[in-house]
Design an enzyme around this catalytic site. Structure first.
Site, PDB file in Angstrom:
ATOM      1  N   LEU A   1      11.264   4.061  -6.995  1.00 42.10           N
ATOM      2  CA  LEU A   1      11.082   4.633  -6.917  1.00 42.10           C
ATOM      3  C   LEU A   1       9.661   6.013  -6.402  1.00 42.10           C
ATOM      4  O   LEU A   1       8.942   6.540  -6.557  1.00 42.10           O
ATOM      5  CB  LEU A   1      10.086   3.678  -5.689  1.00 42.10           C
ATOM      6  CG  LEU A   1       8.963   1.915  -5.809  1.00 42.10           C
ATOM      7  CD1 LEU A   1       9.328   1.579  -4.416  1.00 42.10           C
ATOM      8  CD2 LEU A   1       8.132   2.533  -6.771  1.00 42.10           C
ATOM      9  N   GLY A   2      11.140   6.578  -5.698  1.00 43.42           N
ATOM     10  CA  GLY A   2      10.714   7.956  -5.862  1.00 43.42           C
ATOM     11  C   GLY A   2       9.753   8.593  -4.555  1.00 43.42           C
ATOM     12  O   GLY A   2       9.198   7.520  -3.494  1.00 43.42           O
TER      13      GLY A   2
ATOM     14  N   TYR B   1      -6.464   6.330   4.928  1.00 42.23           N
ATOM     15  CA  TYR B   1      -6.580   5.218   3.459  1.00 42.23           C
ATOM     16  C   TYR B   1      -6.435   4.309   3.729  1.00 42.23           C
ATOM     17  O   TYR B   1      -6.667   3.326   3.982  1.00 42.23           O
ATOM     18  CB  TYR B   1      -6.259   5.969   1.564  1.00 42.23           C
ATOM     19  CG  TYR B   1      -6.119   4.619   1.063  1.00 42.23           C
ATOM     20  CD1 TYR B   1      -7.283   4.075   0.993  1.00 42.23           C
ATOM     21  CD2 TYR B   1      -4.617   4.551   0.995  1.00 42.23           C
ATOM     22  CE1 TYR B   1      -6.847   2.846   0.038  1.00 42.23           C
ATOM     23  CE2 TYR B   1      -4.645   4.068   0.056  1.00 42.23           C
ATOM     24  CZ  TYR B   1      -5.180   2.564  -0.330  1.00 42.23           C
ATOM     25  OH  TYR B   1      -5.393   1.998  -1.213  1.00 42.23           O
TER      26      TYR B   1
ATOM     27  N   GLU C   1       0.508  -1.243  -0.418  1.00 39.28           N
ATOM     28  CA  GLU C   1       0.083  -0.040  -0.323  1.00 39.28           C
ATOM     29  C   GLU C   1       1.077   1.388   0.123  1.00 39.28           C
ATOM     30  O   GLU C   1       0.687   1.904  -0.500  1.00 39.28           O
ATOM     31  CB  GLU C   1      -1.409  -0.165   1.073  1.00 39.28           C
ATOM     32  CG  GLU C   1      -1.927  -1.185   1.194  1.00 39.28           C
ATOM     33  CD  GLU C   1      -3.139  -0.791  -0.150  1.00 39.28           C
ATOM     34  OE1 GLU C   1      -2.705   0.171  -0.909  1.00 39.28           O
ATOM     35  OE2 GLU C   1      -3.482  -1.532  -0.488  1.00 39.28           O
TER      36      GLU C   1
ATOM     37  N   CYS D   1     -17.997   1.096 -20.428  1.00 38.10           N
ATOM     38  CA  CYS D   1     -18.655   0.938 -19.600  1.00 38.10           C
ATOM     39  C   CYS D   1     -19.430  -0.494 -20.143  1.00 38.10           C
ATOM     40  O   CYS D   1     -20.150  -1.040 -19.658  1.00 38.10           O
ATOM     41  CB  CYS D   1     -19.497   2.383 -19.865  1.00 38.10           C
ATOM     42  SG  CYS D   1     -18.947   3.753 -18.864  1.00 38.10           S
TER      43      CYS D   1
ATOM     44  N   CYS E   1     -18.672  -2.809 -17.800  1.00 39.90           N
ATOM     45  CA  CYS E   1     -18.360  -3.172 -16.401  1.00 39.90           C
ATOM     46  C   CYS E   1     -19.318  -3.633 -15.383  1.00 39.90           C
ATOM     47  O   CYS E   1     -20.586  -3.548 -16.450  1.00 39.90           O
ATOM     48  CB  CYS E   1     -18.355  -0.900 -16.549  1.00 39.90           C
ATOM     49  SG  CYS E   1     -18.307  -0.704 -14.538  1.00 39.90           S
TER      50      CYS E   1
END
Ligand code: SF4
Length: 361
Positions: free
Chosen positions: A81-82, A121, A38, A200, A203
């Site tokens: 990765l920065g 988050y 994450e 869509c 979806c």
């Protein structure tokens, strides 16, 4: 939950079960591995993260090994990765967990949310995926997906919209498999409900999506256009001593690229020539007076809202003992170019060092 969305969770989970990408952090429910993934996935797409994740978790397979690592090694493995602050926070958090007596991230929202670098988050992503806690998530893909699903006409990043979306995300979250449901939202957002051309027709939730039903795909999400990046000119002066060694400096503990190594670097001032800036960089950053600096190459890169042109200048020096400005740098080394790869460096510096190795050694 709105009546129209009662079938959302089963549809989405069914789609996720058959369409999810095979990603290494999905192979287990280990909270440590979910946490690492994450943090790496913030600002970076999954395909880029995979090799970094595999290298990182092979070297540091658990909280204890990460906590006991040297900061340099952590930064070195993060190289490319920065956003290196993420790596430093990760390292601090591992040490905090060990100091509290934990061998892994616990099923405890208070402990997890108080770790350095973990916002709402990331905390909820870990708790839902590792421990099946029914807590919602909201990140780039889900901002867009939920704004479209609910037909939110306001800017989803505006504070009132964001608060509304957190509540909306909670309202649709099932008690059964909340972790998979959260991952399914992100997966659908990244793979199907893309920014410019949402698919869509294929979806799984198109029949309940307000944006699709109203044909508003090009206007939702209603995001404020980003300001154009500001161009700035910077310069590095790489100085070589009589033994063919080059001077590199390590940045201090604070600010962008903290603890990373670099050639002495300054911003070129308005109305200042690059050559004068090279001499100034040597004087200001290490107290050296250099003669006839030469421009070698330049590269371009982006940092936050800046578009940077970075020039590489070189000079010979007979001086040996740099006087560092402690507000900017904490250490120095004289190194042969073939040793540059042992340093933890940000991508632009790594490219300049590779250029010196290939062209001047
Ligand atoms: S129907 Fe279209 S706009 Fe709606 S969630 Fe699916 S891909 Fe996105």
């Amino acid at each position: 939950m709105p009546e129209a969305l009662v079938h959302l969770a089963p549809l989405l989970l069914k789609w996720f079960d058959s369409h999810q990408r095979n990603l290494p952090w999905r192979e287990s429910r280990d909270p440590y591995r979910i946490w690492i993934s994450e943090v790496m996935l913030q600002q970076t797409v999954a395909a880029t993260v995979v090799p970094f994740f595999e290298r990182f978790t092979k070297r540091f397979p658990n909280v204890k090994s990460l906590a006991g690592a040297d900061t340099d090694e952590v930064l070195h493995l993060w190289q490319g990765l920065g956003y290196y602050r993420r790596a430093r926070m990760l390292h601090q958090a591992a040490r905090q967990l060990v100091s509290l007596g934990y061998e892994n991230l616990p099923d405890d929202p208070k402990v997890v949310s108080e770790l350095p670098g973990l916002g709402r988050y990331t905390t909820n992503a870990i708790l839902s995926q590792a421990f099946e806690r029914p807590v919602p998530i909201l990140e780039a893909n889900t901002f867009r997906l939920l704004a479209r699903l609910f037909g939110l006409l306001d800017d989803p990043r505006a504070k009132p919209s964001e608060a509304w979306l957190w509540e909306a995300a909670q309202s649709i979250l099932p008690n059964d498999r909340p972790g998979d449901f959260n991952q399914a939202l992100m997966e659908l957002g990244s793979q199907i409900c893309s920014v410019n051309s949402p698919s869509c027709l294929i979806c799984p939730i198109h029949a309940m999506c307000v944006t699709n039903l109203a044909g508003l795909q090009s206007t939702i999400p209603n995001t404020t256009p980003k300001a154009a990046p500001t161009p700035i000119n910077e310069l590095c002066v790489a100085m070589e001593n009589e033994k063919g060694e080059w001077l590199v400096l390590r940045r201090g503990l604070e600010g962008r690229w903290a603890r990373m190594w670099e050639f002495p670097r300054v911003q070129i001032l308005e109305k200042e020539s690059a050559q004068d800036a090279a001499s100034r960089a040597a004087k200001e950053l290490v107290g050296f007076t250099i003669q006839n600096p030469r421009k070698q190459t330049e590269l371009r890169h982006a940092v936050t809202r800046f578009k940077v042109t970075l020039e590489l200048w070189t000079a010979k020096t007979i001086e040996t003992r740099p006087k560092l400005d402690p507000a900017r740098h904490s250490e120095f080394l004289w190194l042969k170019p073939d040793k540059f790869t042992t340093l933890a460096t940000a991508t632009p510096q790594r490219k300049l060092m590779a250029w010196v190795l290939a062209n001047l050694s």
